[in-house]
Scaffold this motif. Structure first.
Motif, PDB file in Angstrom:
ATOM      1  N   THR A  82       0.854  -1.184   0.000  1.00  0.00           N
ATOM      2  CA  THR A  82       0.000   0.000   0.000  1.00  0.00           C
ATOM      3  C   THR A  82       0.895   1.241   0.000  1.00  0.00           C
ATOM      4  O   THR A  82       2.111   1.140   0.145  1.00  0.00           O
ATOM      5  N   GLY A  83       0.280   2.401  -0.127  1.00  0.00           N
ATOM      6  CA  GLY A  83       1.035   3.652  -0.069  1.00  0.00           C
ATOM      7  C   GLY A  83       0.969   4.323   1.284  1.00  0.00           C
ATOM      8  O   GLY A  83       1.339   5.492   1.420  1.00  0.00           O
ATOM      9  N   ILE A  84       0.520   3.604   2.309  1.00  0.00           N
ATOM     10  CA  ILE A  84       0.384   4.189   3.639  1.00  0.00           C
ATOM     11  C   ILE A  84       1.760   4.474   4.236  1.00  0.00           C
ATOM     12  O   ILE A  84       2.662   3.631   4.198  1.00  0.00           O
ATOM     13  N   ARG A  85       1.908   5.670   4.808  1.00  0.00           N
ATOM     14  CA  ARG A  85       3.144   6.054   5.502  1.00  0.00           C
ATOM     15  C   ARG A  85       2.998   5.644   6.965  1.00  0.00           C
ATOM     16  O   ARG A  85       2.319   6.323   7.745  1.00  0.00           O
ATOM     17  N   SER A  86       3.640   4.578   7.317  1.00  0.00           N
ATOM     18  CA  SER A  86       3.414   3.989   8.640  1.00  0.00           C
ATOM     19  C   SER A  86       3.793   4.938   9.772  1.00  0.00           C
ATOM     20  O   SER A  86       3.216   4.866  10.861  1.00  0.00           O
ATOM     21  N   GLU A  87       4.731   5.861   9.529  1.00  0.00           N
ATOM     22  CA  GLU A  87       5.149   6.775  10.600  1.00  0.00           C
ATOM     23  C   GLU A  87       4.037   7.745  11.008  1.00  0.00           C
ATOM     24  O   GLU A  87       4.117   8.388  12.062  1.00  0.00           O
ATOM     25  N   GLU A  88       2.971   7.841  10.207  1.00  0.00           N
ATOM     26  CA  GLU A  88       1.851   8.730  10.524  1.00  0.00           C
ATOM     27  C   GLU A  88       0.682   8.001  11.182  1.00  0.00           C
ATOM     28  O   GLU A  88      -0.327   8.627  11.518  1.00  0.00           O
ATOM     29  N   ILE A  89       0.797   6.693  11.373  1.00  0.00           N
ATOM     30  CA  ILE A  89      -0.342   5.915  11.860  1.00  0.00           C
ATOM     31  C   ILE A  89      -0.763   6.337  13.259  1.00  0.00           C
ATOM     32  O   ILE A  89      -1.958   6.565  13.537  1.00  0.00           O
ATOM     33  N   TYR A  90       0.176   6.429  14.165  1.00  0.00           N
ATOM     34  CA  TYR A  90      -0.178   6.700  15.566  1.00  0.00           C
ATOM     35  C   TYR A  90      -0.800   8.083  15.721  1.00  0.00           C
ATOM     36  O   TYR A  90      -1.821   8.251  16.397  1.00  0.00           O
ATOM     37  N   GLU A  91      -0.204   9.088  15.080  1.00  0.00           N
ATOM     38  CA  GLU A  91      -0.744  10.441  15.176  1.00  0.00           C
ATOM     39  C   GLU A  91      -2.154  10.502  14.601  1.00  0.00           C
ATOM     40  O   GLU A  91      -3.047  11.160  15.153  1.00  0.00           O
ATOM     41  N   THR A  92      -2.399   9.795  13.491  1.00  0.00           N
ATOM     42  CA  THR A  92      -3.733   9.770  12.890  1.00  0.00           C
ATOM     43  C   THR A  92      -4.731   9.120  13.835  1.00  0.00           C
ATOM     44  O   THR A  92      -5.849   9.623  14.038  1.00  0.00           O
ATOM     45  N   SER A  93      -4.335   8.013  14.433  1.00  0.00           N
ATOM     46  CA  SER A  93      -5.207   7.311  15.369  1.00  0.00           C
ATOM     47  C   SER A  93      -5.577   8.191  16.553  1.00  0.00           C
ATOM     48  O   SER A  93      -6.752   8.284  16.946  1.00  0.00           O
ATOM     49  N   ARG A  94      -4.582   8.851  17.142  1.00  0.00           N
ATOM     50  CA  ARG A  94      -4.848   9.692  18.310  1.00  0.00           C
ATOM     51  C   ARG A  94      -5.708  10.896  17.938  1.00  0.00           C
ATOM     52  O   ARG A  94      -6.573  11.310  18.717  1.00  0.00           O
ATOM     53  N   LEU A  95      -5.477  11.465  16.760  1.00  0.00           N
ATOM     54  CA  LEU A  95      -6.260  12.614  16.315  1.00  0.00           C
ATOM     55  C   LEU A  95      -7.733  12.247  16.179  1.00  0.00           C
ATOM     56  O   LEU A  95      -8.619  12.967  16.662  1.00  0.00           O
ATOM     57  N   VAL A  96      -8.012  11.136  15.514  1.00  0.00           N
ATOM     58  CA  VAL A  96      -9.399  10.699  15.337  1.00  0.00           C
ATOM     59  C   VAL A  96     -10.040  10.378  16.682  1.00  0.00           C
ATOM     60  O   VAL A  96     -11.194  10.738  16.946  1.00  0.00           O
ATOM     61  N   SER A  97      -9.300   9.728  17.561  1.00  0.00           N
ATOM     62  CA  SER A  97      -9.827   9.405  18.886  1.00  0.00           C
ATOM     63  C   SER A  97     -10.195  10.671  19.658  1.00  0.00           C
ATOM     64  O   SER A  97     -11.259  10.751  20.284  1.00  0.00           O
ATOM     65  N   ARG A  98      -9.327  11.671  19.605  1.00  0.00           N
ATOM     66  CA  ARG A  98      -9.590  12.914  20.343  1.00  0.00           C
ATOM     67  C   ARG A  98     -10.781  13.669  19.776  1.00  0.00           C
ATOM     68  O   ARG A  98     -11.676  14.086  20.524  1.00  0.00           O
ATOM     69  N   LEU A  99     -10.803  13.876  18.466  1.00  0.00           N
ATOM     70  CA  LEU A  99     -11.843  14.709  17.873  1.00  0.00           C
ATOM     71  C   LEU A  99     -13.205  14.033  17.880  1.00  0.00           C
ATOM     72  O   LEU A  99     -14.236  14.703  17.925  1.00  0.00           O
ATOM     73  N   MET A 100     -13.232  12.707  17.829  1.00  0.00           N
ATOM     74  CA  MET A 100     -14.510  11.987  17.856  1.00  0.00           C
ATOM     75  C   MET A 100     -14.907  11.538  19.263  1.00  0.00           C
ATOM     76  O   MET A 100     -15.967  10.945  19.436  1.00  0.00           O
ATOM     77  N   ASN A 101     -14.045  11.811  20.235  1.00  0.00           N
ATOM     78  CA  ASN A 101     -14.322  11.417  21.622  1.00  0.00           C
ATOM     79  C   ASN A 101     -14.612   9.919  21.739  1.00  0.00           C
ATOM     80  O   ASN A 101     -15.501   9.493  22.467  1.00  0.00           O
ATOM     81  N   LEU A 102     -13.851   9.132  20.994  1.00  0.00           N
ATOM     82  CA  LEU A 102     -13.979   7.668  21.036  1.00  0.00           C
ATOM     83  C   LEU A 102     -12.668   7.096  21.552  1.00  0.00           C
ATOM     84  O   LEU A 102     -11.645   7.191  20.881  1.00  0.00           O
ATOM     85  N   SER A 103     -12.695   6.519  22.743  1.00  0.00           N
ATOM     86  CA  SER A 103     -11.475   5.955  23.304  1.00  0.00           C
ATOM     87  C   SER A 103     -11.076   4.696  22.555  1.00  0.00           C
ATOM     88  O   SER A 103     -11.916   4.024  21.936  1.00  0.00           O
ATOM     89  N   ILE A 104      -9.804   4.362  22.623  1.00  0.00           N
ATOM     90  CA  ILE A 104      -9.258   3.188  21.940  1.00  0.00           C
ATOM     91  C   ILE A 104      -9.103   2.068  22.959  1.00  0.00           C
ATOM     92  O   ILE A 104      -8.525   2.277  24.034  1.00  0.00           O
ATOM     93  N   ALA A 105      -9.617   0.904  22.648  1.00  0.00           N
ATOM     94  CA  ALA A 105      -9.503  -0.244  23.561  1.00  0.00           C
ATOM     95  C   ALA A 105      -8.038  -0.528  23.847  1.00  0.00           C
ATOM     96  O   ALA A 105      -7.186  -0.437  22.958  1.00  0.00           O
ATOM     97  N   HIS A 106      -7.738  -0.880  25.102  1.00  0.00           N
ATOM     98  CA  HIS A 106      -6.350  -1.134  25.487  1.00  0.00           C
ATOM     99  C   HIS A 106      -5.716  -2.234  24.634  1.00  0.00           C
ATOM    100  O   HIS A 106      -4.525  -2.177  24.317  1.00  0.00           O
ATOM    101  N   ASN A 107      -6.494  -3.245  24.276  1.00  0.00           N
ATOM    102  CA  ASN A 107      -5.932  -4.370  23.526  1.00  0.00           C
ATOM    103  C   ASN A 107      -6.139  -4.236  22.018  1.00  0.00           C
ATOM    104  O   ASN A 107      -5.984  -5.199  21.280  1.00  0.00           O
ATOM    105  N   LYS A 108      -6.473  -3.031  21.549  1.00  0.00           N
ATOM    106  CA  LYS A 108      -6.647  -2.801  20.114  1.00  0.00           C
ATOM    107  C   LYS A 108      -5.315  -3.027  19.403  1.00  0.00           C
ATOM    108  O   LYS A 108      -4.286  -2.446  19.774  1.00  0.00           O
TER     109      LYS A 108
END
Length: 525
Positions: A260-286
């Motif tokens: 794929t063309g996904i830049r893996s170094e941006e994955i964590y920041e993207t995940s945290r951004l979506v979690s914060r703005l949507m107010n949806l916590s991430i399961a500990h074992n995700k």
């Protein structure tokens, strides 16, 4: 083996936003869309333009801003929806329209209340209408995996004849098994006239926990697009998780010849951004982005990791922008992990000191679920008569009420000099006020990067756990705190992270004969 690139279609801002409580303001959608482009997704579905003026505006703005990413306008097989999607995406550098219409008998009987003949006519006419405006047309026979295959073939054949260029075969209710889903793509391609002239897309829901597996099965069966959401959010149990699919391909893609063309170094920041703005916590074992995804408590695992990360990790979290935080201290932890954690505070123990410390630690760990950094340093102080942390909290108080600004005062002790000092600050919330107080005492610039607060039980007397990440001197440090007073837990966690930063900077190492060693891995603990 030849490698085939799979196009990542992100529907976080459309299907993902349909998660209860995940609604976004238009400006928040724009922030996420920009990050998705940095992440490297090929297509963004920014919303449902006909749903509301806000969604229309967000899709329109994102279409104008994202010039390197294809924009997909979404709508029902209805003229008004198509018109709205066409107008909203008019300024996109690259665009497609995505139309959907139910194909399963249960949907036709109870939702559409139309016959097969009527549904086929709607599909034909609406794809033909959309084709007058946009060349790239994606069509989704909704609930395809529970549709009669003969009718599914007939519908797909009809929309291809009218100009559809991408056929999405959605597992709308997460019903299919991987082998079934992959074979469905093979049969559609083999049995539909014109089926070899179009592209195929997979859209899988996660009701049985099979969304990623089903998506990979579709790819192996010829699909070239996979529809995903960040953190796997979406209707009910969510969609195929972007980060899980991307890392499955990065880790094992060689086995099936895809990338794929996904830049893996941006994955964590993207995940945290979506979690914060949507107010949806991430399961500990995700997988990939969950708090426990790269943490280890078992002594055998910790020992192996400290010697060679590959012993128990198949991915490098730091490549995904995830702070290094692999050791969690608890009753299963071994001596090597304890020694490693204390060295992060600049403390080197002799064999006798380590034995005493480990014995006392085990006693504490047996009595509680989790040993915080503050507890760890207290144990060290009890067993060595040495104050390990540069700073400790003597007292704090917060004045808080419903309407007015919150005011805090904190008294800290500098354990290197024995001096105490008090600091006061105000904030819009009590946590902000307490953090502002503590920052005044620190001889370096510290930025709070992330904070998680959890309850460790459901009773009224539950303890709260805080995990705080700070940035200082270009490095990240993580601290933890546990207390029945959640503000106290936050203060402990924030000060713990700061103490690590001070210790590693060389300005706050305790004067006990122990020397701080160079820090070789970013992320703290």
């Amino acid at each position: 083996m030849d490698t085939r690139k799979i196009r990542i279609f992100d529907t976080t801002l459309r299907d993902g936003e349909q998660s209860p409580g995940a609604s976004l303001f238009p400006e928040e959608k724009i922030i996420i869309a920009r990050q998705l482009e940095r992440l490297g997704v090929d297509t963004v579905e920014p919303g449902f333009p006909a749903a509301s003026p806000g969604d229309f505006h967000a899709v329109q703005q994102i279409s104008r801003l994202l010039q390197n990413t294809e924009i997909c306008g979404f709508g029902r097989a209805v003229k008004d929806d198509i018109d709205a999607a066409v107008r909203a995406t008019a300024d996109a550098a690259k665009r497609r329209l995505h139309l959907f219409l139910s194909s399963s008998q249960i949907h036709m009987d109870f939702q559409l209340r139309k016959s097969r003949e009527q549904v086929l006519e709607i599909a034909r006419s609406m794809v033909a209408y959309a084709k007058q405006h946009v060349d790239r047309i994606e069509f989704s026979p909704m609930d395809a995996t529970r549709s009669g295959e003969d009718f599914l073939y007939e519908m797909v054949e009809a929309v291809i004849a009218e100009g559809a260029t991408i056929i999405n075969i959605p597992d709308t209710v997460g019903y299919a098994l991987p082998e079934e889903y992959g074979n469905l793509f093979r049969r559609v391609r083999a049995n539909v006239r014109g089926g070899d002239r179009v592209e195929y897309s997979a859209h899988c829901h996660n009701d049985l926990g099979l969304a990623v597996a089903n998506s990979l099965a579709a790819v192996q069966a010829g699909a070239s697009h996979v529809e995903v959401t960040v953190n796997g959010i979406g209707e009910r149990a969510g969609n195929c998780s972007l980060e899980e699919l991307a890392m499955a391909v990065e880790t094992r893609g060689g086995a099936i010849g895809i990338t794929t063309g996904i830049r893996s170094e941006e994955i964590y920041e993207t995940s945290r951004l979506v979690s914060r703005l949507m107010n949806l916590s991430i399961a500990h074992n995700k997988p990939i982005v969950g708090r426990n995804a790269f943490q280890h408590e078992a002594g055998i695992h910790q020992d192996g990791l400290l010697k060679n990360r590959n012993t128990y990790e198949i991915m490098d979290p730091e490549r995904m922008g995830i702070p290094r935080d692999m050791i969690v201290l608890g009753k299963h932890s071994g001596r090597h992990a304890l020694k490693h954690r204390m060295e992060q505070y600049g403390i080197r123990m002799s064999e006798d000191e380590l034995n005493r410390f480990a014995e006392r630690f085990k006693e504490e760990a047996d009595a509680r679920k989790f040993v915080s950094d503050a507890d760890l340093l207290r144990i060290w102080g009890d067993t060595s008569d040495t104050q390990a942390e540069p700073y400790s909290i003597v007292d704090f108080q917060v004045i808080s009420n419903h309407r007015k600004i919150k005011v805090a005062s904190v008294t800290l002790k500098d354990n290197r000099t024995g001096e105490e000092a008090s600091f006061a600050a105000a904030g819009s919330g009590p946590v902000e006020a307490v953090v502002a107080c503590i920052k005044q005492a620190v001889p370096m610039d510290v930025e709070l990067k992330d904070m998680e607060i959890h309850s460790l039980s459901s009773s009224e007397s539950a303890q709260g756990e805080a995990q705080v990440t700070v940035e200082a001197g270009g490095s990240l440090y993580r601290g933890s705190g546990i207390d029945r007073d959640i503000l106290s837990a936050v203060a402990q966690a924030f000060l713990s992270a700061i103490n690590q930063a001070v210790s590693h900077s060389g300005t706050g190492a305790p004067d006990s004969g122990n020397q701080a060693e160079d820090r070789t891995a970013a992320g703290g603990c």
